[in-house]
Design an enzyme around this catalytic site. Structure first.
Site, short mmCIF file in Angstrom:
data_model
loop_
_atom_site.label_atom_id
_atom_site.label_comp_id
_atom_site.label_asym_id
_atom_site.label_seq_id
_atom_site.Cartn_x
_atom_site.Cartn_y
_atom_site.Cartn_z
N HIS A 130 0.84 -1.19 0.00
CA HIS A 130 0.00 0.00 0.00
C HIS A 130 0.88 1.24 0.00
O HIS A 130 2.06 1.21 0.35
CB HIS A 130 -0.94 0.01 1.20
CG HIS A 130 -0.27 0.32 2.52
ND1 HIS A 130 -0.09 1.60 2.99
CD2 HIS A 130 0.28 -0.50 3.45
CE1 HIS A 130 0.53 1.58 4.16
NE2 HIS A 130 0.78 0.31 4.47
N CYS A 131 0.27 2.36 -0.42
CA CYS A 131 0.94 3.67 -0.34
C CYS A 131 0.11 4.56 0.57
O CYS A 131 -0.57 4.05 1.47
CB CYS A 131 1.11 4.28 -1.73
SG CYS A 131 -0.44 4.54 -2.59
N ALA A 132 0.12 5.85 0.38
CA ALA A 132 -0.55 6.76 1.31
C ALA A 132 -2.07 6.61 1.29
O ALA A 132 -2.73 6.77 2.31
CB ALA A 132 -0.18 8.20 0.98
N THR A 133 -2.64 6.27 0.13
CA THR A 133 -4.10 6.20 0.02
C THR A 133 -4.61 4.94 -0.69
O THR A 133 -5.81 4.73 -0.74
CB THR A 133 -4.65 7.42 -0.75
OG1 THR A 133 -4.07 7.45 -2.06
CG2 THR A 133 -4.34 8.71 -0.02
N ARG A 134 -3.71 4.11 -1.23
CA ARG A 134 -4.14 3.03 -2.11
C ARG A 134 -3.57 1.67 -1.73
O ARG A 134 -2.43 1.57 -1.29
CB ARG A 134 -3.73 3.33 -3.56
CG ARG A 134 -4.45 4.49 -4.19
CD ARG A 134 -3.71 5.01 -5.40
NE ARG A 134 -2.61 5.90 -5.02
CZ ARG A 134 -1.56 6.17 -5.77
NH1 ARG A 134 -1.45 5.61 -6.95
NH2 ARG A 134 -0.63 6.98 -5.35
#
Length: 478
Positions: free
Chosen positions: A26-30
């Site tokens: 995952h990244c910051a929002t996804r």
């Protein structure tokens, strides 16, 4: 039971189960999935989940927009799915199984420049600030003078900041060769040493070659090699970096482990440095100069407006494919050859245009609280230069705001190029991008920026009332 347990179970089912997940991170929002069979993912049903705010596929990864709570959701999902924690680098490598040859080449280029972006952004801001204190003339009693002219403090700041700017841009080859060694899994310090040999003070500075009466050489008796530096040169550094990496990889395979610590670095670094200065440097310089000449000439010719219109219109689709990473190398080459880039202003304007289309969608969908959770942060992110959340989360979902942004970007690009706008460097995209623009070009750039804000907003409202917009709303059940 976590509040995300039911949603995580449902997402796992709709994505094809644990067996269909090769890698997830995952990244910051996804959430970022590399799926064994992307066709098994039921995109329509996934997007209908309350916790999901949109989906898209990029660079071989199926990405599900969750929002700021993604770390908590990710932990619950991986626990239910029985999949382990995976780094982003591992996810990128796994994703390459879903890419074609061109996509893999672009991914390699992105892997080289992505680690350098923080330094390039800092360098762009520094040059922009130096631009303000060293180029903007004062009013009143000090009319015609800059802050640097009237203040010893600001003069010292101006000089000091160049220490950092020079380290970032002049010595860029060091960063490139390091990034390549990092990407290829070879010895990173050797990559750094190779980069230093391309920009050593012992060499004739690249910017002094054209005016030099005599070029120093290494005289080997039977041959001479010109002692030319490759400051700010991109292509020579990339070519040299890959030669070193592949030499080291090959030597590791053929040299016995007992002597590899001595033999491998020696027989990888020395030939790589020699090849870089004898063959790859001159060839890379010629290639880089040819590319920058073609781009600069195209943008400054009588048909520059046409090139600008096409680039401004097509840049956002390039972001979708990942091909936009190639512009980093071109921008940096233009800066080295011409002291600035006329390409970067158009990129900043494209970012602004995409954000403006999202602003229009925020107003059109102001009663949709779920979409506001995606669109508001996406618009802010876009105006600061990061367009993916806006494009994939909103604009591409409806299509018509994406087209409105492309048209607005194209018009703004024509104004920018037609006015001869140049940037000192690449830096923060979007609205703060004006700090990178040469001071004398601020007014035309602000005009182009206004176009990139107003036109996409107006066109998005117009398109929303056309058959294209009505069909988009019907397709999404709104």
């Amino acid at each position: 039971m976590s509040k995300y347990t039911d949603s995580a179970k449902k997402l796992l089912e709709l994505i094809g189960g644990s067996d269909n997940i090769s890698v997830v991170t995952h990244c910051a929002t996804r959430m970022r999935f590399v799926l064994n069979d992307p066709k098994k993912a039921d995109v329509t049903e996934i997007e209908s989940l309350d916790v999901v705010k949109g989906t898209f596929t990029q660079a071989g990864q199926f990405q599900v927009i969750i929002g700021n709570e993604v770390p908590t959701f990710y932990n619950e999902f991986t626990k239910i799915a029985g999949v382990g924690d995976t780094s982003k680098d591992e996810a990128k490598e796994a994703a390459k199984q879903n890419m074609n040859f061109l996509q893999r080449m672009v991914a390699h280029l992105a892997d080289i420049f992505t680690p350098l972006i923080p330094a390039l952004v800092v360098g762009g801001l520094i040059l922009g600030f130096r631009n303000i204190i060293g180029s903007i003339e004062m009013f009143g009693p000090d009319k015609g003078q800059t802050l640097v002219d009237i203040s010893q403090f600001w003069s010292g700041v101006h000089s000091f900041l160049w220490l950092i700017g020079e380290a970032i841009f002049f010595y860029l080859p060091v960063g490139i060769t390091w990034a390549i060694s990092r990407k290829m899994g070879t010895t990173q310090i050797l990559g750094i040493v190779l980069g230093v040999t391309l920009v050593s003070p012992q060499l004739l500075n690249a910017y002094s070659v054209a005016s030099a009466d005599e070029i120093p050489v290494w005289d080997f008796g039977f041959a001479q090699v010109e002692m030319i530096g490759y400051q700010a040169q991109v292509i020579p550094a990339i070519l040299a970096g890959f030669v070193l990496a592949y030499l080291e990889i090959w030597l590791r395979k053929v040299v016995p482990n007992v002597i590899s610590m001595i033999v491998v670095p020696f027989f990888a670094l020395i030939p790589a440095v020699l090849i870089a200065h004898v063959v790859l440097g001159p060839i890379g310089w010629s290639i880089g100069s040819w590319i920058s000449d073609v781009v600069y000439t195209s943008l400054t010719s009588s048909f520059g407006w046409l090139f600008a219109a096409i680039f401004g219109f097509a840049y956002a689709p390039l972001v979708i494919t990942g091909l936009h990473h190639m512009t980093n190398a071109i921008d940096l080459q233009l800066m080295g050859d011409f002291g600035g880039t006329n390409l970067w202003p158009m990129i900043a304007l494209s970012n602004i245009a995409q954000g403006s289309a999202v602003v229009a969608m925020i107003m059109l969908n102001r009663k949709d609280k779920k979409e506001q959770q995606v669109s508001v942060p996406a618009a802010i992110s876009c105006y600061l230069g990061v367009t993916e959340p806006a494009m994939f989360g909103i604009n591409l979902k409806y299509i018509f705001p994406f087209l409105a942004a492309m048209i607005g970007s194209s018009i703004a690009a024509v104004v920018s190029v037609g006015s001869g706008v140049m940037a000192n460097s690449i830096g923060v995209g979007g609205i703060p991008g004006f700090l990178s623009i040469q001071f004398g070009d601020w007014i035309p750039f602000f005009i182009a920026m206004a176009i990139a804000i107003v036109v996409p907003i107006l066109l998005t409202f117009v398109f929303a009332k056309t058959k294209m917009g009505i069909n988009a709303y019907q397709r999404l059940g709104k």
